[in-house]
Design a protein around this motif. Sequence first.
Motif, short mmCIF file in Angstrom:
data_model
loop_
_atom_site.label_atom_id
_atom_site.label_comp_id
_atom_site.label_asym_id
_atom_site.label_seq_id
_atom_site.Cartn_x
_atom_site.Cartn_y
_atom_site.Cartn_z
N UNK A 165 -16.35 88.14 23.06
CA UNK A 165 -15.31 87.83 22.08
C UNK A 165 -15.47 88.53 20.73
N UNK A 166 -16.44 89.42 20.60
CA UNK A 166 -16.64 90.10 19.30
C UNK A 166 -15.42 90.92 18.92
N UNK A 167 -14.89 91.69 19.86
CA UNK A 167 -13.73 92.52 19.52
C UNK A 167 -12.50 91.66 19.24
N UNK A 168 -12.42 90.48 19.88
CA UNK A 168 -11.30 89.57 19.62
C UNK A 168 -11.35 89.07 18.18
N UNK A 169 -12.53 88.76 17.69
CA UNK A 169 -12.67 88.33 16.30
C UNK A 169 -12.25 89.46 15.36
N UNK A 170 -12.67 90.68 15.69
CA UNK A 170 -12.27 91.82 14.86
C UNK A 170 -10.77 92.03 14.85
N UNK A 171 -10.15 91.92 16.02
CA UNK A 171 -8.72 92.14 16.11
C UNK A 171 -7.95 91.05 15.38
N UNK A 172 -8.37 89.79 15.53
CA UNK A 172 -7.70 88.69 14.84
C UNK A 172 -7.81 88.85 13.33
N UNK A 173 -8.96 89.30 12.86
CA UNK A 173 -9.15 89.52 11.43
C UNK A 173 -8.27 90.65 10.94
N UNK A 174 -8.16 91.70 11.74
CA UNK A 174 -7.29 92.81 11.38
C UNK A 174 -5.84 92.37 11.29
N UNK A 175 -5.36 91.63 12.28
CA UNK A 175 -3.97 91.19 12.27
C UNK A 175 -3.68 90.35 11.04
N UNK A 176 -4.61 89.48 10.67
CA UNK A 176 -4.43 88.66 9.47
C UNK A 176 -4.31 89.53 8.22
N UNK A 177 -5.16 90.56 8.13
CA UNK A 177 -5.09 91.48 7.00
C UNK A 177 -3.77 92.24 6.99
N UNK A 178 -3.37 92.76 8.13
CA UNK A 178 -2.14 93.54 8.20
C UNK A 178 -0.94 92.67 7.82
N UNK A 179 -0.92 91.45 8.26
CA UNK A 179 0.17 90.54 7.89
C UNK A 179 0.19 90.34 6.37
#
Length: 226
Positions: A165-179
């Motif tokens: 799940x490490x990449x999932x955490x990274x992706x979720x964090x990215x999406x939050x930033x992009x939003x």
Amino acid sequence: MLTWLQRDTLDFPPLDKALREPNGLLAAGGDLSPARLVAAYRHGCFPWYAQGQPLLWWSPDPRTVLFPDEFHLSRSLAKLIRQQRFSVTFDHDFAAVIQACAEPRAYADGTWITESMQHAYLQLHREGIAHSVEVWEGEQLVGGLYGLAMGRLFFGESMFSRRDNASKVGFATLVDKLRHWGFVLIDCQMHTQHLHSFGARAIPRSEFASHLQRYLDQPSPADWLA
């Protein structure tokens, strides 16, 4: 009839000239210069080829995208993020992220992220166009992803994970930033069940092209090193 690109021009054929089989193959040839890569993404296509193949450019129809407001954060992933087992940074080690993404996978032979591809995207990173997300467990890099940010669009390229799940955490964090930064679309290129679980969906290529026209040149307040 497949178009072969010339090195003295950055022009790509119209997207509706892409082949139906294989889906989205638009052109071959050219090079991986920063100018051509930027022109490709602005046009709606991307490079994808295996070692030993000619350089191939793709624009699949439909196109898989994720709208940040439609992102699905599962309860289990939200709990993992709250536990703060991993920390996430941006643009701290692009070279390490793309090299990790290029490493062999258990489910695939070889890699499409060749040395030439790595050098090309590293140059785009130096020019402030390509960006990385790093996921750390202590001081160890355990996951991440990279892609291109242009206007209010993010073009995802690849991700890796060395811990569950490490990449999932990274992706979720990215999406939050992009939003937060006002990005309106994340290009995921092609469908995977993994991306679908996050809320990614297919849209017609013509609709994707409309988003390019509307949002590529809009300013964004993104601060990747904040």
